[in-house]
Write an enzyme that holds these catalytic residues in place. Structure first.
Site, short mmCIF file in Angstrom:
data_model
loop_
_atom_site.label_atom_id
_atom_site.label_comp_id
_atom_site.label_asym_id
_atom_site.label_seq_id
_atom_site.Cartn_x
_atom_site.Cartn_y
_atom_site.Cartn_z
CG HIS A 128 -41.58 -13.75 -16.70
ND1 HIS A 128 -41.31 -13.53 -15.37
CD2 HIS A 128 -41.73 -15.09 -16.82
CE1 HIS A 128 -41.27 -14.67 -14.72
NE2 HIS A 128 -41.55 -15.64 -15.58
CG HIS B 76 -45.37 -18.27 -15.83
ND1 HIS B 76 -45.32 -18.50 -14.48
CD2 HIS B 76 -44.08 -18.19 -16.25
CE1 HIS B 76 -44.06 -18.55 -14.08
NE2 HIS B 76 -43.28 -18.36 -15.15
CD GLU B 77 -42.59 -18.02 -19.78
OE1 GLU B 77 -41.86 -17.02 -19.68
OE2 GLU B 77 -42.34 -19.09 -19.21
#
Length: 388
Positions: free
Chosen positions: A287, A283-284
């Site tokens: 980004h 997920h990170e």
């Protein structure tokens, strides 16, 4: 922004375990996350001074259905288990409480206007560098170069005992990134892969206990490589926020701050039951590669700026089977890696997110080399992404 735990978990008293040893608009970029800001999840410690930044975004950590087993039974935990009365779990097919965002906005949490600015910056940068803001046209010319392989420097922060993530866990996290971004868990192949360029351990108690407060000092001392190098740090990020990341648009103004920080208990096999499959890093890193949350801006344009992720009014907590929270067409992407579901309920990126990742890389991180596709595995490399 940081991945956060569901609200119900925040009521638990936790003793931490340790590691032994027309949709969104033309060419709009992915969903930006700002670094999460939360108190350390360690037990117990004095209250933080008010100036400590709060988490930008949350990735819901677990809301256990029953007390967890003793840490001796957990792959990366020893010592005490979670204490207190666990919150009741949702009935099968029902949605758990959505993660809560801190009441005060974090310094890197993009507003709707900032999201528009970041998407506009992506298009302007593409036109400046390649003569076109058309993402598909640019991607078609670059696909011949093959799969992009990202060198990863894995920085393990510990207090000397807790947080000592073994090299095998770092390799397992890299393998999970490759499966997720390669479409081998479901969804689209983003044509991005990862290889371990370096692994180092750092016994720094203050950094381990509060990586948010010490982020600048930690990254300034440890960061390796340039814009193409992913620096991944593990520490005790907290019980409310699981990780935080920078966006590629920010690299030019602040190269020293670039990178991803995750809680060490979210690695594959880690002690966070609902979030122990390594998907917090997935997920990170999304980004870091230019993606926003699927629920960015709720039901309002530009959403996350990706055409094939339907608008979504709020984060998906727990493991909902399906839902549709916005009047526009399409059900919510509750299984998407850029949402907040439990790890076992995440499995995919969309083709549009893969496109966004590739063009964001072309715009902001093109120092990385490209290699032909490989059937599996992008093994450890000893000399990729040297120190700067």
């Amino acid at each position: 922004m940081g991945r956060v735990m569901v609200a119900s978990l925040c009521a638990l008293s936790v003793t931490l375990c340790a590691f032994p040893g027309a949709k969104r608009g033309e060419g709009a970029p992915g969903r930006p996350l700002g670094p999460g800001r939360a108190a350390s999840a360690e037990a117990p410690e004095p209250p933080k001074p008010p100036e400590v930044p709060e988490p930008l975004e949350v990735h819901a950590p677990e809301s256990p259905e029953a007390p967890e087993p003793p840490c001796d039974d957990l792959p990366y935990g020893t010592g005490a288990l979670r204490t207190g009365t666990p919150a009741s779990a949702p009935a099968p097919g029902r949605e758990a409480p959505a993660p809560r965002r801190p009441g005060r906005r974090g310094p890197h949490d993009p507003s709707p206007g900032q999201v528009r600015d970041m998407l506009a910056d992506l298009r302007a940068t593409l036109r400046s560098r390649y003569g076109t803001g058309d993402e598909r046209e640019l991607d078609a010319t670059r696909r011949r170069a093959g799969r992009t392989v990202v060198p990863v420097w894995f920085h393990v922060i510990s207090d000397g005992a807790r947080g000592r993530v073994p090299r095998s866990a770092a390799r397992a996290q890299i393998a999970t990134l490759n499966r997720a971004y390669g479409g081998r868990l479901g969804g689209a192949d983003t044509r991005v892969a990862f290889r371990l360029a370096g692994y180092r351990t750092w016994p720094r108690r203050a950094w381990f206990r509060d990586p948010v407060r010490h982020e600048r000092q930690m990254k300034g001392a440890l960061r390796k490589g340039g814009s193409e190098t992913l620096n991944l740090y593990t520490a005790a990020v907290g019980k409310a926020v699981l990780g935080f990341s920078t966006f590629p648009q920010w690299y030019r103004a602040d190269p020293a701050g670039d990178g991803v920080v995750i809680d060490y208990r979210t690695l594959p096999g880690g002690a966070f039951r609902r979030f122990g499959r390594g998907f917090t890093a997935v997920h990170e890193v999304g980004h870091w590669l230019g993606l926003f949350h699927t629920f960015e801006n709720g039901c309002r344009p530009p959403g996350d700026g990706v055409a094939d992720t339907p608008y979504e009014a709020r984060p998906a907590g727990g493991c909902p089977r399906a839902r549709d929270t916005c009047p526009r067409s399409g059900r919510d992407p509750v299984r998407n890696f850029m949402n907040y579901a439990w790890d076992r309920c995440m499995r995919e990126f969309t083709a549009g997110q893969g496109l966004r990742v590739r063009v964001s890389w072309a715009a902001y991180r093109t120092r990385a080399h490209h290699v032909p596709d490989a059937a599996d595995g992008y093994g450890e490399a000893r000399s990729v992404g040297g120190a700067r």
